[in-house]
Design an enzyme around this catalytic site. Structure first.
Site, PDB file in Angstrom:
ATOM      1  N   ASP A   1     105.893   6.096 123.744  1.00  0.00           N
ATOM      2  CA  ASP A   1     107.200   6.678 123.396  1.00  0.00           C
ATOM      3  C   ASP A   1     107.979   5.640 122.619  1.00  0.00           C
ATOM      4  O   ASP A   1     107.625   4.451 122.617  1.00  0.00           O
ATOM      5  CB  ASP A   1     107.976   7.086 124.671  1.00  0.00           C
ATOM      6  CG  ASP A   1     108.984   8.206 124.423  1.00  0.00           C
ATOM      7  OD1 ASP A   1     109.912   8.012 123.615  1.00  0.00           O
ATOM      8  OD2 ASP A   1     108.844   9.275 125.043  1.00  0.00           O
TER       9      ASP A   1
ATOM     10  N   ASN B   1     102.457  14.945 121.709  1.00  0.00           N
ATOM     11  CA  ASN B   1     103.514  15.763 122.312  1.00  0.00           C
ATOM     12  C   ASN B   1     104.925  15.396 121.886  1.00  0.00           C
ATOM     13  O   ASN B   1     105.830  16.224 121.955  1.00  0.00           O
ATOM     14  CB  ASN B   1     103.365  15.656 123.841  1.00  0.00           C
ATOM     15  CG  ASN B   1     104.578  16.162 124.563  1.00  0.00           C
ATOM     16  OD1 ASN B   1     104.805  17.369 124.625  1.00  0.00           O
ATOM     17  ND2 ASN B   1     105.386  15.247 125.089  1.00  0.00           N
TER      18      ASN B   1
ATOM     19  N   TYR C   1     112.631  22.817 112.015  1.00  0.00           N
ATOM     20  CA  TYR C   1     111.829  22.708 113.240  1.00  0.00           C
ATOM     21  C   TYR C   1     110.693  23.737 113.222  1.00  0.00           C
ATOM     22  O   TYR C   1     109.538  23.411 113.525  1.00  0.00           O
ATOM     23  CB  TYR C   1     112.737  22.918 114.454  1.00  0.00           C
ATOM     24  CG  TYR C   1     112.057  22.753 115.788  1.00  0.00           C
ATOM     25  CD1 TYR C   1     111.823  21.490 116.324  1.00  0.00           C
ATOM     26  CD2 TYR C   1     111.670  23.865 116.546  1.00  0.00           C
ATOM     27  CE1 TYR C   1     111.216  21.341 117.570  1.00  0.00           C
ATOM     28  CE2 TYR C   1     111.073  23.724 117.787  1.00  0.00           C
ATOM     29  CZ  TYR C   1     110.846  22.461 118.300  1.00  0.00           C
ATOM     30  OH  TYR C   1     110.244  22.318 119.527  1.00  0.00           O
TER      31      TYR C   1
ATOM     32  N   THR D   1     114.198  20.476 129.591  1.00  0.00           N
ATOM     33  CA  THR D   1     113.973  19.043 129.364  1.00  0.00           C
ATOM     34  C   THR D   1     115.184  18.479 128.631  1.00  0.00           C
ATOM     35  O   THR D   1     116.092  19.215 128.261  1.00  0.00           O
ATOM     36  CB  THR D   1     112.742  18.798 128.468  1.00  0.00           C
ATOM     37  OG1 THR D   1     113.070  19.200 127.129  1.00  0.00           O
ATOM     38  CG2 THR D   1     111.513  19.552 128.940  1.00  0.00           C
TER      39      THR D   1
END
Ligand code: NAD
Length: 250
Positions: free
Chosen positions: A39, A88, A154, A189
């Protein structure tokens, strides 16, 4: 653990500092995998520390080639191989009609959401082929399957992930590499502003327009990723799997 559905496998998971990526790193490790938690946020350290010896944290901006290559090389150096690559990490981007979108935002959304998947597969599949194959999971979105208003950037990035997944699945189908996309619906999330501070989904507050009438949970996406990662899906490739409470059905 020595048993488990991913026993003996080595996984790289991007976006492992939060949300779906963190839940998947934790689940994959519980199922016996050794996990490289990648990350850009620094939070990958916390995910890896929570897992223990079966995990290593790597700082990686997934839009940067050297960082992606380093994450994959870390799996090979530290754990000897790469079996599962979960591309991801992603960002939402501004919600506006295309006439009001900035060129800089176009570059950023496409780089983080799509270039990342290109880089991950380019270098990750090469690593998998060195040890006989593996499974790639790319996080797309329900928004890669149907149109959402004010979401052209997106949506384009996630639609691109779906098609990049399908073409690559075909290219490696007979070489032991499976490639599938995961298409989350609206999931609770940090990508959702109200969920940022770790608050649980509101029991009676705003529910997204999904037929099940509720938010998806990161653990529910992780469970689907586990299926695609492991040998239970050994005859599944080129799929864009909606995990969305029925959203794309309507
Ligand atoms: P999240 O914000 O909780 O997690 C995303 C993670 O990606 C964060 O830890 C962030 O630091 C990391 N990240 C962002 N840019 C990065 C970069 N350049 N390099 C490396 N890491 C980076 O959100 P999430 O919902 O868990 O998102 C995971 C994936 O699911 C994303 O690809 C997202 O587009 C997709 N998705 C989410 C939803 C939803 O409703 N939450 C719906 C559809 C698709």
């Amino acid at each position: 653990m020595s048993g488990g559905r991913l026993a003996g496998k080595v996984a790289v998971i991007t976006g492992a500092g939060s949300g779906i990526g963190r839940a998947s790193a934790e689940l994959f490790a519980r199922e016996g995998a050794r996990v490289v938690c990648a990350d850009v946020s620094g939070e990958q350290e916390r995910t890896a520390a929570g897992i223990g010896d079966a995990a290593v944290a790597v700082h990686a901006d997934v839009s940067v080639s050297a960082d992606v290559r380093n994450a994959i090389a870390t799996a090979e150096r530290r754990f000897g191989r790469l079996d599962v690559l979960f591309n991801n990490a992603g960002i939402g981007g501004p919600k506006r009609p295309i006439t009001e979108q900035d060129e800089e935002d176009y570059d950023r959304v496409l780089d983080v959401n799509l270039r990342s998947v290109f880089l991950g597969m380019k270098y990750g599949i090469a690593a998998m082929l060195r040890t006989g194959g593996g499974s790639v999971i790319n996080t797309a979105s329900a928004a890669g399957l149907v149109g959402w208003r004010k979401n052209a950037l997106y949506g384009a990035s996630k639609g691109g992930v779906v098609q990049m997944t399908k073409a690559t699945a075909l290219d490696f189908a007979d070489q032991g590499v499976r490639v599938n996309a995961l298409c989350p619906g609206m999931t609770w999330t940090a990508l959702v502003p109200a969920a940022k501070d770790g608050a649980p989904p509101p029991a009676d507050g705003f529910a997204p327009p999904q037929p099940m009438g509720r938010w998806g949970l990161p653990t529910e996406l992780a469970a689907a990723a586990l299926f695609l990662a492991g040998d239970e899906s050994s005859f599944v490739t080129g799929v864009a799997l909606p995990v969305d409470g029925g959203y794309v059905c309507e």
